[in-house]
Each structure stands twice: as structure tokens, then as C-alpha cells.
Write an enzyme that holds these catalytic residues in place. Structure first.
Site, PDB file in Angstrom:
ATOM      1  N   SER A 139       0.802  -1.261   0.027  1.00 54.22           N
ATOM      2  CA  SER A 139      -0.003   0.151   0.064  1.00 54.22           C
ATOM      3  C   SER A 139       0.803   1.335   0.022  1.00 54.22           C
ATOM      4  O   SER A 139       2.024   1.102   0.591  1.00 54.22           O
ATOM      5  CB  SER A 139      -1.013   0.075   1.318  1.00 54.22           C
ATOM      6  OG  SER A 139      -1.632   1.203   1.391  1.00 54.22           O
ATOM      7  N   TYR A 152      -2.823  -0.687  10.385  1.00 52.13           N
ATOM      8  CA  TYR A 152      -2.536  -1.045   9.005  1.00 52.13           C
ATOM      9  C   TYR A 152      -1.235  -0.760   8.431  1.00 52.13           C
ATOM     10  O   TYR A 152      -0.774  -1.468   7.782  1.00 52.13           O
ATOM     11  CB  TYR A 152      -3.933  -0.752   8.299  1.00 52.13           C
ATOM     12  CG  TYR A 152      -3.979  -0.898   6.813  1.00 52.13           C
ATOM     13  CD1 TYR A 152      -4.309  -2.036   6.249  1.00 52.13           C
ATOM     14  CD2 TYR A 152      -3.725   0.106   5.989  1.00 52.13           C
ATOM     15  CE1 TYR A 152      -4.471  -2.323   4.855  1.00 52.13           C
ATOM     16  CE2 TYR A 152      -3.684   0.105   4.481  1.00 52.13           C
ATOM     17  CZ  TYR A 152      -4.014  -1.274   4.023  1.00 52.13           C
ATOM     18  OH  TYR A 152      -4.085  -1.781   2.815  1.00 52.13           O
TER      19      TYR A 152
HETATM   20  N1  LIG Z   1      -8.437  -1.134  -2.054  1.00 53.69           N
HETATM   21  C1  LIG Z   1      -7.709  -0.224  -1.792  1.00 53.69           C
HETATM   22  O1  LIG Z   1      -7.729   1.006  -1.786  1.00 53.69           O
HETATM   23  C2  LIG Z   1      -6.182  -0.758  -1.278  1.00 53.69           C
HETATM   24  C3  LIG Z   1      -5.182   0.125  -1.403  1.00 53.69           C
HETATM   25  C4  LIG Z   1      -3.822  -0.343  -0.910  1.00 53.69           C
HETATM   26  C5  LIG Z   1      -3.557  -1.533  -0.970  1.00 53.69           C
HETATM   27  N2  LIG Z   1      -4.809  -2.395  -0.765  1.00 53.69           N
HETATM   28  C6  LIG Z   1      -4.298  -3.846  -0.607  1.00 53.69           C
HETATM   29  O2  LIG Z   1      -4.700  -4.613  -1.559  1.00 53.69           O
HETATM   30  C7  LIG Z   1      -5.086  -5.951  -1.132  1.00 53.69           C
HETATM   31  C8  LIG Z   1      -6.670  -6.462  -1.726  1.00 53.69           C
HETATM   32  O3  LIG Z   1      -7.481  -5.243  -1.240  1.00 53.69           O
HETATM   33  P1  LIG Z   1      -8.826  -5.095  -2.086  1.00 53.69           P
HETATM   34  O4  LIG Z   1      -9.101  -3.778  -2.032  1.00 53.69           O
HETATM   35  O5  LIG Z   1      -9.081  -5.894  -3.037  1.00 53.69           O
HETATM   36  O6  LIG Z   1      -9.836  -5.966  -0.746  1.00 53.69           O
HETATM   37  P2  LIG Z   1     -11.138  -6.666  -0.752  1.00 53.69           P
HETATM   38  O7  LIG Z   1     -11.882  -6.095  -2.022  1.00 53.69           O
HETATM   39  O8  LIG Z   1     -11.681  -6.446   0.534  1.00 53.69           O
HETATM   40  O9  LIG Z   1     -10.637  -8.395  -1.030  1.00 53.69           O
HETATM   41  C9  LIG Z   1      -9.753  -8.685   0.088  1.00 53.69           C
HETATM   42  C10 LIG Z   1      -9.491 -10.316  -0.353  1.00 53.69           C
HETATM   43  O10 LIG Z   1      -8.622 -10.715   0.659  1.00 53.69           O
HETATM   44  C11 LIG Z   1      -9.226 -11.845   1.179  1.00 53.69           C
HETATM   45  N3  LIG Z   1      -9.028 -11.840   2.654  1.00 53.69           N
HETATM   46  C12 LIG Z   1      -9.228 -11.258   3.594  1.00 53.69           C
HETATM   47  N4  LIG Z   1      -8.905 -11.611   5.101  1.00 53.69           N
HETATM   48  C13 LIG Z   1      -8.514 -12.893   4.751  1.00 53.69           C
HETATM   49  C14 LIG Z   1      -8.153 -13.901   5.626  1.00 53.69           C
HETATM   50  N5  LIG Z   1      -8.383 -13.779   6.931  1.00 53.69           N
HETATM   51  N6  LIG Z   1      -7.983 -15.089   4.880  1.00 53.69           N
HETATM   52  C15 LIG Z   1      -8.030 -15.462   3.490  1.00 53.69           C
HETATM   53  N7  LIG Z   1      -8.468 -14.080   2.615  1.00 53.69           N
HETATM   54  C16 LIG Z   1      -8.773 -13.222   3.119  1.00 53.69           C
HETATM   55  C17 LIG Z   1     -10.819 -11.747   1.036  1.00 53.69           C
HETATM   56  O11 LIG Z   1     -11.271 -12.817   0.708  1.00 53.69           O
HETATM   57  P3  LIG Z   1     -12.518 -13.674   1.777  1.00 53.69           P
HETATM   58  O12 LIG Z   1     -13.057 -12.487   2.446  1.00 53.69           O
HETATM   59  O13 LIG Z   1     -13.236 -14.478   0.760  1.00 53.69           O
HETATM   60  O14 LIG Z   1     -11.490 -14.533   2.622  1.00 53.69           O
HETATM   61  C18 LIG Z   1     -10.741 -11.086  -0.361  1.00 53.69           C
HETATM   62  O15 LIG Z   1     -10.464 -11.977  -1.464  1.00 53.69           O
HETATM   63  C19 LIG Z   1      -5.116  -5.950   0.302  1.00 53.69           C
HETATM   64  O16 LIG Z   1      -3.887  -6.538   0.988  1.00 53.69           O
HETATM   65  C20 LIG Z   1      -5.143  -4.563   0.751  1.00 53.69           C
HETATM   66  O17 LIG Z   1      -4.579  -4.078   1.796  1.00 53.69           O
HETATM   67  C21 LIG Z   1      -5.933  -1.989  -1.025  1.00 53.69           C
END
Ligand SMILES: NC(=O)c1ccc[n+]([C@@H]2O[C@H](COP(=O)([O-])OP(=O)(O)OC[C@H]3O[C@@H](n4cnc5c(N)ncnc54)[C@H](OP(=O)(O)O)[C@@H]3O)[C@@H](O)[C@H]2O)c1
Length: 255
Positions: A139, A152
Site C-alpha cells: 500500500s 494497518y
Molecule cells: N482497496 C484499496 O484501496 C487498497 C489500497 C492499497 C492496498 N490495498 C491492498 O490490496 C489488497 C486487496 O485489497 P482489496 O481492496 O481487493 O480488498 P477486498 O476487496 O476486501 O478483498 C480482500 C481479499 O482478501 C481476502 N481476505 C481477507 N482476509 C482474509 C483472510 N483472513 N484469509 C483469507 N483471505 C482473506 C478476501 O477474501 P475472503 O473475505 O473471501 O476471505 C478478499 O478476497 C489488500 O492487501 C489491501 O490491503 C488495497
């Protein structure tokens, strides 16, 4: 060194958001993909939509045995593992004085300890093969402080440190280790952040979304395709890029 498709890939957090799009990109390039998250139905529907060999491996990445177990499953099924995209993560906000030990530990478990354990598990088979691409979705909160997400941000700073050190340790092995550092991406995670902003501040959803968009000089959210395209680039790279945290945030953090 580069390897032609199909590579044997594992993607965590594949059920939705950034992870799902990364899987779609890898499959479109002809790679075979092992997908994991807790939501079995979403994983299965994703697998059903792909034209490449897949493994559906539902698991909670915070269970201590999950990383070793999933890497072993991929190696047992496909004879090795070439790519590990460690994307599963969670972002829960709180002011620092309301960040209790449970929230702190939850953020560290999913965003720092789980990717560390996956790196530790994937390194031996990758080193033995003389090739590997490890990519952590970190991030911009790995690079700069952001208010209300101390836990975080600490976890995401930590995982970038792990990436940088692992990359140095593996520099002559054919295994590269990099992080991708997005700003606000248009995903369900950001939708939940917007709902929290609306609930806490009373502003409407459009205003909350504009607030996040305006943190990026390009004045819009990052798309999941933009993040997945950088992952594609790191998978295809010949090995010169390692130990990096590549920022995708429309220009706000210049590093
Ligand atoms: N969205 C943003 O603005 C943003 C910005 C910077 C970085 N990121 C990073 O990008 C990554 C993906 O984020 P996203 O925005 O795509 O989030 P999201 O839409 O909430 O998806 C998160 C994914 O992680 C899985 N997950 C969460 N906790 C888990 C656990 N304990 N065990 C197994 N799977 C788990 C969820 O699957 P299940 O719930 O089905 O388990 C889902 O597939 C994260 O690491 C986040 O920190 C996101």
C-alpha cells in the site's frame, strides 16, 4: 531470466477486488492459477470462468498452518510454484487511542505475518527451481503515514521491509521479491472505508468518494486493472526488478 506461460501461480485474496482481477490477468496470459480466500462460492465461480487449469484452495491466511499447507498443495498438484501473489489483506480504521490490542494484532496477522509465512514457504521450492516471482500487494501506507490507520500502516510498512530483505537475501537465486503499493483502489475494501467515513462524519457517499479521489493528483480512484497490470509486468520481468515497492497512486507519493 524469464519463463514463458504457463507459470504455476498462487494468488491469495482471490475472491474479489484486486486479487480477482490479478487472477483474471494471469489466466489471460495463459498461466495456471491456484486461488485462495475464505469465500468458497466466489472462488469456485471465478475458477469456472477461467480457461486455464485452476486449483480452488479455500483457507484463512491467518491460520498459522495455511501458508505451508497451500504452497505444499500447489507443489503436490503441479510439481512446483513459480509465482506467489500475496494480496489478501484487510484495512480497519480507528484513531490511535481507540486502536486496541485486538485490532492491532488483527492487522498484523493478515497484512504482515501471513505474507511473511507465504514467502517463507515459497522460497525453498522456488530456490530449488532457480526461478520465482513473489509479489506482495502492499500500500502507499507502506511508504507514508496515513491518519486513522496506525495498525494497518504499521503492518504494511513491515511487509515492505520483509520484501526488501528477502529480495536482498535471494538476489542471486533467480527469485525476485517485490511489492506493489496502491493508493485508493476501486474495490469492496474501499467501499467499506467509504461507508465508515459516511457513518463517522455524516457526509454523503458522493462527497466521501470525492475526498478519497482528491487525495490522488489524477483525481480518481485507481482501478484493479491498473494494479494487475503492474503484477503482470513483475511476473514477466527478466529479473532486474527486485526489492521494490512500486507505487500506483496517480502521483501523490513520489518515491
Ligand atoms: N482497496 C484499496 O484501496 C487498497 C489500497 C492499497 C492496498 N490495498 C491492498 O490490496 C489488497 C486487496 O485489497 P482489496 O481492496 O481487493 O480488498 P477486498 O476487496 O476486501 O478483498 C480482500 C481479499 O482478501 C481476502 N481476505 C481477507 N482476509 C482474509 C483472510 N483472513 N484469509 C483469507 N483471505 C482473506 C478476501 O477474501 P475472503 O473475505 O473471501 O476471505 C478478499 O478476497 C489488500 O492487501 C489491501 O490491503 C488495497
Amino acid at each position: 531470466m524469464t519463463r514463458r506461460p504457463p507459470l504455476r501461480c498462487l494468488v491469495t485474496g482471490a475472491s474479489r477486488g484486486i486479487g480477482r482481477t490479478i487472477v483474471e490477468h494471469l489466466a489471460a496470459s495463459g498461466h495456471q492459477v491456484a486461488i485462495t480466500a475464505r469465500s468458497v462460492g466466489d472462488l469456485q465461480s471465478l475458477a469456472d470462468s477461467l480457461d486455464v487449469p485452476t486449483l480452488v484452495l479455500p483457507a484463512d491466511v491467518t491460520d498459522p498452518g495455511t501458508p505451508d499447507g497451500l504452497v505444499a498443495d500447489v507443489v503436490a498438484a503441479w510439481g512446483g510454484i513459480d509465482v506467489a501473489v500475496l494480496n489478501a489483506g484487510e484495512a480497519i480504521s480507528a484513531p490511535i487511542h481507540r486502536t486496541d490490542d485486538a485490532l492491532w494484532q488483527q492487522m498484523l496477522d493478515v497484512n504482515l505475518t501471513a505474507p511473511f509465512r507465504f514467502i517463507r514457504a515459497a522460497v525453498p521450492p522456488m530456490k530449488q527451481a532457480g526461478f520465482g516471482r513473489i509479489i506482495v500487494i502492499a500500500s502507499i501506507a507502506s511508504k507514508v503515514g496515513v491518519p486513522y490507520i496506525t495498525a494497518y500502516s504499521a503492518a504494511k510498512h513491515g511487509v515492505l521491509g520483509a520484501v526488501r530483505s528477502a529480495a536482498m537475501e535471494l538476489a542471486t537465486t533467480g527469485v525476485t521479491v517485490n511489492a506493489v503499493c496502491p493508493g485508493y483502489v476501486d474495490t469492496p475494501l474501499t467501499d467499506r472505508a467509504l461507508e465508515a467515513i459516511v457513518a463517522k462524519t455524516g457526509i454523503d457517499m458522493a462527497a466521501a468518494r470525492a475526498t478519497l479521489e482528491n487525495t490522488h493528483p489524477i483525481k480518481r480512484l485507481i482501478t484493479t486493472d491498473e494494479v494487475a497490470s503492474v503484477v503482470d509486468m513483475l511476473v514477466a520481468d527478466t529479473g532486474g526488478i527486485t526489492g521494490q515497492g512500486i507505487v500506483i497512486d496517480g502521483g501523490s507519493v513520489q518515491s
